[in-house]
Motif scaffolding. Structure first.
Motif, PDB file in Angstrom:
ATOM      1  N   GLU A 194       0.324   3.230 -24.461  1.00  0.00           N
ATOM      2  CA  GLU A 194       0.313   4.483 -25.229  1.00  0.00           C
ATOM      3  C   GLU A 194       1.436   4.484 -26.262  1.00  0.00           C
ATOM      4  O   GLU A 194       2.495   3.897 -26.051  1.00  0.00           O
ATOM      5  N   ASN A 195       1.200   5.156 -27.385  1.00  0.00           N
ATOM      6  CA  ASN A 195       2.215   5.281 -28.426  1.00  0.00           C
ATOM      7  C   ASN A 195       3.329   6.221 -27.969  1.00  0.00           C
ATOM      8  O   ASN A 195       3.059   7.302 -27.448  1.00  0.00           O
ATOM      9  N   TRP A 196       4.579   5.810 -28.190  1.00  0.00           N
ATOM     10  CA  TRP A 196       5.707   6.602 -27.699  1.00  0.00           C
ATOM     11  C   TRP A 196       5.768   7.992 -28.346  1.00  0.00           C
ATOM     12  O   TRP A 196       5.894   8.999 -27.651  1.00  0.00           O
ATOM     13  N   HIS A 197       5.708   8.049 -29.650  1.00  0.00           N
ATOM     14  CA  HIS A 197       5.842   9.354 -30.305  1.00  0.00           C
ATOM     15  C   HIS A 197       4.672  10.276 -29.954  1.00  0.00           C
ATOM     16  O   HIS A 197       4.865  11.495 -29.826  1.00  0.00           O
ATOM     17  N   ASP A 198       3.482   9.708 -29.783  1.00  0.00           N
ATOM     18  CA  ASP A 198       2.348  10.531 -29.362  1.00  0.00           C
ATOM     19  C   ASP A 198       2.621  11.157 -27.997  1.00  0.00           C
ATOM     20  O   ASP A 198       2.238  12.307 -27.743  1.00  0.00           O
ATOM     21  N   LEU A 199       3.280  10.409 -27.109  1.00  0.00           N
ATOM     22  CA  LEU A 199       3.639  10.971 -25.803  1.00  0.00           C
ATOM     23  C   LEU A 199       4.596  12.138 -25.962  1.00  0.00           C
ATOM     24  O   LEU A 199       4.411  13.190 -25.328  1.00  0.00           O
ATOM     25  N   ILE A 200       5.627  11.981 -26.799  1.00  0.00           N
ATOM     26  CA  ILE A 200       6.597  13.060 -26.989  1.00  0.00           C
ATOM     27  C   ILE A 200       5.912  14.294 -27.580  1.00  0.00           C
ATOM     28  O   ILE A 200       6.193  15.433 -27.184  1.00  0.00           O
ATOM     29  N   THR A 201       4.998  14.083 -28.514  1.00  0.00           N
ATOM     30  CA  THR A 201       4.252  15.202 -29.112  1.00  0.00           C
ATOM     31  C   THR A 201       3.395  15.909 -28.071  1.00  0.00           C
ATOM     32  O   THR A 201       3.348  17.150 -28.021  1.00  0.00           O
TER      33      THR A 201
END
Length: 330
Positions: free
Chosen positions: A82-89
């Motif tokens: 999974e994409n890191w920034h997508d997780l934070i979002t």
């Protein structure tokens, strides 16, 4: 030979013998790696292929996100691909707070514990409960707790004893509901009535202002680690540079910004071949369109030698440099 130019954010012209993707933990899909020269790759934001790699590049594409709302915490199990920034979002949208300071860091979830990514006063290890991985030699599945990961500054067991031996499949996070907001670092200290949303938006604004977008200018983010030095060496440097910034680590150690050291030596904006030391953030080396692996290595070594000569500080790369046969040390 498959091209790797679009598989790493520095976008150097490079290739590999074979390029495969792993989307699940089926041992059959991993069996070939046991007798193959390979390199494990996430989104390529911390890896620079400075030459054609004579082996197999394995891209981790394991997806998925599971959440469990407990009394005091939110538990997350996230696929390494999974994409890191997508997780934070996603966390912010669901009011799963804590990791906002780590917004917009490029890369995948699986790469986060390897590098123990950090920004604006926080490291990801603060929120990692455990890491799941497959032992490539045997196909055995393991889960180790955070305190077994040997997390350090941009370091972990996955960069040392387990490097090249395991494939991280999932990372398990624990986010306390009584979240403490870290706002002591830089511009975050100026926030009025901080909230997780304000921290998230402020961090994104800062990063977009200071760091080049790899979609426009190939780069791998911070090229060097911020060095940790003895206070006695700091005192020596302060005789000539009393304004040197530093952060206390212990009674005897301090961390100094590598960007400040590089800037003081006049590298900001300088070009060598097809590589530029970014004019706004000297910690970032940029592919201005015609860079080669040789350019990257020469420029990095020049910066390191000048910093050592002037300040008696040895810079250490934060990025991973891959040549024909694997990792290269500068």
């Amino acid at each position: 030979m498959p091209s790797l130019t679009d598989s790493h954010t520095f976008s150097l012209p490079s290739s590999c013998s074979f390029l495969i993707s792993v989307t699940d933990t089926n041992p059959i899909s991993l069996a070939a790696l046991r007798s193959t020269h390979f390199y494990l790759l996430g989104e390529g934001s911390n890896s620079i292929f400075v030459d054609d790699f004579e082996g197999v590049v394995v891209q981790n594409k394991i997806k998925g996100l599971e959440s469990d709302d407990l009394n005091d915490v939110i538990m997350l199990r996230v696929g390494a691909g999974e994409n890191w920034h997508d997780l934070i979002t996603t966390c912010l949208k669901n009011h799963w707070y804590g990791m906002e300071n780590l917004a917009l860091i490029p890369g995948s979830v699986g790469a986060a514990p390897i590098q123990n990514i950090g920004a604006y006063g926080l490291e990801v290890s603060t929120f990692i409960e455990s890491v799941e991985f497959i032992e490539l030699e045997t196909g055995a599945k393991h889960k180790i707790k955070s305190n077994e990961c040997r997390f350090g500054y941009r370091d972990s067991i996955f960069k040392n004893d387990l490097a090249g031996k395991v494939l991280i499949t999932h990372v398990n996070f624990v986010l306390p509901k009584s979240n403490y907001m870290e706002t002591s670092y830089g511009e975050l200290a100026n926030l009025n009535a901080p909230t997780p949303e304000k921290i998230f938006n402020t961090v994104i604004g800062i990063r977009r202002k200071k760091l080049p977008d790899p979609r426009q200018w190939g780069n791998a983010g911070s090229f060097f680690k911020n060095p940790i030095i003895d206070k006695s060496l700091l005192t020596q440097i302060q005789h000539e540079y009393p304004d040197i910034p530093f952060f206390c680590i212990s009674k005897t150690l301090v961390k100094v910004p590598a960007a400040w050291l590089i800037d003081k030596l006049g590298f900001k904006g300088k070009v060598l071949g097809g590589v530029q030391c970014h004019p706004h953030q000297p910690l970032v080396l940029v592919n201005i369109g015609s860079a080669t692996g040789k350019d990257v290595l020469e420029f990095a070594r020049l910066i390191m030698s000048r910093v050592k000569e002037k300040f008696n500080i040895e810079l250490e790369p934060e990025v991973r440099l891959i040549g024909r046969n694997g990792l290269i040390e500068l």
